[in-house]
Design a protein around this motif. Structure first.
Motif, mmCIF file in Angstrom:
data_model
loop_
_atom_site.group_PDB
_atom_site.id
_atom_site.type_symbol
_atom_site.label_atom_id
_atom_site.label_comp_id
_atom_site.label_asym_id
_atom_site.label_seq_id
_atom_site.Cartn_x
_atom_site.Cartn_y
_atom_site.Cartn_z
ATOM 1 N N VAL A 1 -5.513 42.120 -1.924
ATOM 2 C CA VAL A 1 -6.882 43.188 -2.789
ATOM 3 C C VAL A 1 -8.425 42.418 -2.012
ATOM 4 C CG1 VAL A 1 -8.213 43.528 -4.545
ATOM 5 C CG2 VAL A 1 -5.602 43.399 -5.074
ATOM 6 N N ILE A 2 -8.259 40.988 -1.563
ATOM 7 C CA ILE A 2 -9.640 41.044 -1.696
ATOM 8 C C ILE A 2 -10.217 40.798 -0.089
ATOM 9 C CG2 ILE A 2 -10.962 38.646 -1.156
ATOM 10 C CD1 ILE A 2 -9.934 37.593 -3.414
ATOM 11 N N ARG A 3 -8.465 41.179 1.162
ATOM 12 C CA ARG A 3 -8.870 41.326 2.119
ATOM 13 C C ARG A 3 -8.830 42.562 2.165
ATOM 14 N NH1 ARG A 3 -7.070 38.160 6.024
ATOM 15 N NH2 ARG A 3 -6.616 39.465 8.130
ATOM 16 N N PHE A 4 -8.759 43.300 1.200
ATOM 17 C CA PHE A 4 -9.160 44.887 1.864
ATOM 18 C C PHE A 4 -10.322 45.150 1.530
ATOM 19 C CE2 PHE A 4 -9.280 49.346 -0.526
ATOM 20 C CZ PHE A 4 -8.662 49.745 0.590
ATOM 21 N N LEU A 5 -11.183 44.736 0.715
ATOM 22 C CA LEU A 5 -12.266 44.757 -0.407
ATOM 23 C C LEU A 5 -13.596 44.426 1.171
ATOM 24 C CD1 LEU A 5 -12.179 43.599 -4.032
ATOM 25 C CD2 LEU A 5 -12.305 45.871 -2.988
ATOM 26 N N LEU A 6 -12.816 43.071 1.742
ATOM 27 C CA LEU A 6 -13.645 43.294 2.548
ATOM 28 C C LEU A 6 -13.376 43.421 4.000
ATOM 29 C CD1 LEU A 6 -12.946 39.153 2.592
ATOM 30 C CD2 LEU A 6 -14.989 39.991 2.261
ATOM 31 N N GLY A 7 -12.448 44.369 4.157
ATOM 32 C CA GLY A 7 -11.979 45.700 5.300
ATOM 33 C C GLY A 7 -12.978 46.269 4.634
ATOM 34 N N ALA A 8 -13.316 47.148 3.820
ATOM 35 C CA ALA A 8 -14.519 48.565 3.333
ATOM 36 C C ALA A 8 -15.795 47.890 3.694
ATOM 37 C CB ALA A 8 -14.332 48.229 1.467
ATOM 38 N N ALA A 9 -15.813 46.309 3.467
ATOM 39 C CA ALA A 9 -17.620 45.616 3.989
ATOM 40 C C ALA A 9 -17.336 46.177 4.960
ATOM 41 C CB ALA A 9 -17.134 43.807 3.103
ATOM 42 N N ILE A 10 -16.577 45.738 5.802
ATOM 43 C CA ILE A 10 -16.219 46.289 7.408
ATOM 44 C C ILE A 10 -17.158 47.449 7.958
ATOM 45 C CG2 ILE A 10 -15.091 45.775 9.575
ATOM 46 C CD1 ILE A 10 -13.678 43.784 8.914
ATOM 47 N N VAL A 11 -17.110 48.138 6.944
ATOM 48 C CA VAL A 11 -16.845 49.702 6.999
ATOM 49 C C VAL A 11 -17.859 50.022 7.049
ATOM 50 C CG1 VAL A 11 -16.666 51.922 5.971
ATOM 51 C CG2 VAL A 11 -14.533 50.934 6.468
ATOM 52 N N PHE A 12 -18.795 49.615 5.543
ATOM 53 C CA PHE A 12 -20.682 49.610 5.250
ATOM 54 C C PHE A 12 -21.051 48.613 6.107
ATOM 55 C CE2 PHE A 12 -17.984 50.075 0.739
ATOM 56 C CZ PHE A 12 -18.540 51.538 1.240
ATOM 57 N N GLY A 13 -20.669 47.425 6.013
ATOM 58 C CA GLY A 13 -21.892 46.951 7.282
ATOM 59 C C GLY A 13 -22.110 47.532 8.341
ATOM 60 N N CYS A 14 -20.280 48.405 8.817
ATOM 61 C CA CYS A 14 -20.813 48.966 10.903
ATOM 62 C C CYS A 14 -21.973 49.825 9.924
ATOM 63 C CB CYS A 14 -19.609 48.970 10.880
ATOM 64 S SG CYS A 14 -18.307 47.679 11.931
ATOM 65 N N PHE A 15 -21.555 50.663 9.349
ATOM 66 C CA PHE A 15 -22.754 52.518 9.784
ATOM 67 C C PHE A 15 -24.077 52.174 8.701
ATOM 68 C CE2 PHE A 15 -18.723 54.618 8.445
ATOM 69 C CZ PHE A 15 -19.584 55.617 8.479
ATOM 70 N N SER A 16 -24.200 50.232 8.120
ATOM 71 C CA SER A 16 -25.421 50.318 7.990
ATOM 72 C C SER A 16 -26.049 49.437 8.885
ATOM 73 C CB SER A 16 -25.327 49.063 7.317
ATOM 74 O OG SER A 16 -27.051 48.596 6.823
ATOM 75 N N ILE A 17 -25.313 48.666 10.135
ATOM 76 C CA ILE A 17 -25.828 48.184 10.877
ATOM 77 C C ILE A 17 -26.587 49.731 12.017
ATOM 78 C CG2 ILE A 17 -25.760 46.934 13.454
ATOM 79 C CD1 ILE A 17 -23.737 45.021 11.610
ATOM 80 N N ALA A 18 -25.384 50.643 12.607
ATOM 81 C CA ALA A 18 -25.646 51.159 13.430
ATOM 82 C C ALA A 18 -27.087 52.448 12.512
ATOM 83 C CB ALA A 18 -24.576 52.304 13.465
ATOM 84 N N ALA A 19 -27.416 52.724 11.251
ATOM 85 C CA ALA A 19 -28.346 53.553 11.208
ATOM 86 C C ALA A 19 -29.766 52.739 11.303
ATOM 87 C CB ALA A 19 -27.852 52.980 9.360
ATOM 88 N N LYS A 20 -29.164 51.702 11.745
ATOM 89 C CA LYS A 20 -30.803 50.657 12.029
ATOM 90 C C LYS A 20 -31.027 50.587 13.172
ATOM 91 C CE LYS A 20 -30.123 47.110 7.969
ATOM 92 N NZ LYS A 20 -31.788 47.915 7.436
ATOM 93 N N VAL A 21 -29.903 50.351 14.825
ATOM 94 C CA VAL A 21 -30.118 51.152 15.523
ATOM 95 C C VAL A 21 -30.119 52.218 15.781
ATOM 96 C CG1 VAL A 21 -28.668 50.768 17.893
ATOM 97 C CG2 VAL A 21 -28.387 49.109 15.926
ATOM 98 N N HIS A 22 -29.747 53.480 15.926
ATOM 99 C CA HIS A 22 -29.958 54.644 15.585
ATOM 100 C C HIS A 22 -29.963 55.439 15.231
ATOM 101 C CE1 HIS A 22 -26.706 53.656 19.415
ATOM 102 N NE2 HIS A 22 -25.984 53.463 18.264
ATOM 103 N N ARG A 23 -31.537 56.812 15.184
ATOM 104 C CA ARG A 23 -31.931 57.500 14.696
ATOM 105 C C ARG A 23 -30.926 58.854 14.362
ATOM 106 N NH1 ARG A 23 -37.212 57.298 13.121
ATOM 107 N NH2 ARG A 23 -37.846 59.317 11.776
#
Length: 232
Positions: A118-140
């Motif tokens: 379960v923890i591994r799956f939740l950290l995988g979901a954190a990767i999803v949100f982290g990538c979207f957050s970083i992409a939103a900071k880099v691209h407009r």
């Protein structure tokens, strides 16, 4: 394909098209700020959930108390005025931690899934949100945000999970969730044209759609296994 697109439009009940999703024009400042705030809030919430699951793994903190505390935090979240941004954020994080501590009870009892998975799956979901957050900071541009996030997330999640039957199912679930996140991002950008965005409510909606997607997928898998068992 058209049937699927029409179903999605009916679900969100908004007047946007596939061309709007792939629009390469820069996002307005207000909508851009709202989208970045929602992504960052989601990333923090899913990390808090993983932290709660970790506490349950090492100390078995999950139980009736954590379930009641999660519900109480959500109640206070909706009763707190929108102007008190920090208080709403703290209530959301508290609900996420309690939810993470409680979800292990259900996954172990109903699906016999180990807490570490379960923890591994939740950290995988954190990767999803982290990538979207970083992409939103880099691209407009929204098209660059979506495409960059989907590609980077798909690669990182594939590297994060080991190759097995369970992890492949988890990978597919997260891919479906990424698709939902893209669609809801378009919803946020559409609503931003008409006023302020309640980022706590948006994060709450997306955050609690993840367990709903997981439960639905588990039901499908269990149904397929039962049918296969009957045939044998």
């Amino acid at each position: 394909m058209n049937f699927l697109v029409n179903a999605v439009k009916l679900y969100f009940n908004r007047n946007w098209t596939r061309k709007d999703m792939m629009n390469s024009a820069p996002i307005t400042e207000h909508a851009y700020t709202s989208l970045k705030t929602v992504y960052l809030t989601l990333f923090l919430a899913i990390l808090a959930t993983a932290f709660g699951s970790y506490l349950h793994l090492i100390w078995e903190t999950g139980g009736m108390l954590s379930i009641m505390k999660c519900g109480t935090s959500l109640l206070w979240l909706y009763r707190t005025p929108q102007q008190r941004v920090l208080a709403r954020l703290l209530y959301l994080m508290d609900a996420a931690i309690c939810f993470g501590a409680s979800v292990g009870l259900f996954t172990k009892y109903f699906f016999e899934i180990d807490q570490s998975a379960v923890i591994r799956f939740l950290l995988g979901a954190a990767i999803v949100f982290g990538c979207f957050s970083i992409a939103a900071k880099v691209h407009r541009e929204r098209s660059h945000i979506y495409i960059t996030s989907l590609i980077n997330t798909g690669i990182l999640i594939l590297l994060w999970f080991d190759v097995s039957q369970w992890t492949l199912k988890a990978y597919v679930l997260l891919l479906f969730f990424m698709g939902y996140l893209v669609l809801y991002s378009q919803e946020i950008l559409y609503d931003a044209r008409f006023g302020e965005i309640n980022f706590a409510n948006c994060a709450f909606t997306i955050f609690f759609c993840l367990p709903a997607i997981v439960v639905h997928a588990v039901r499908l898998c269990l149904g397929a296994n039962i049918e296969q068992h009957r045939q044998n």
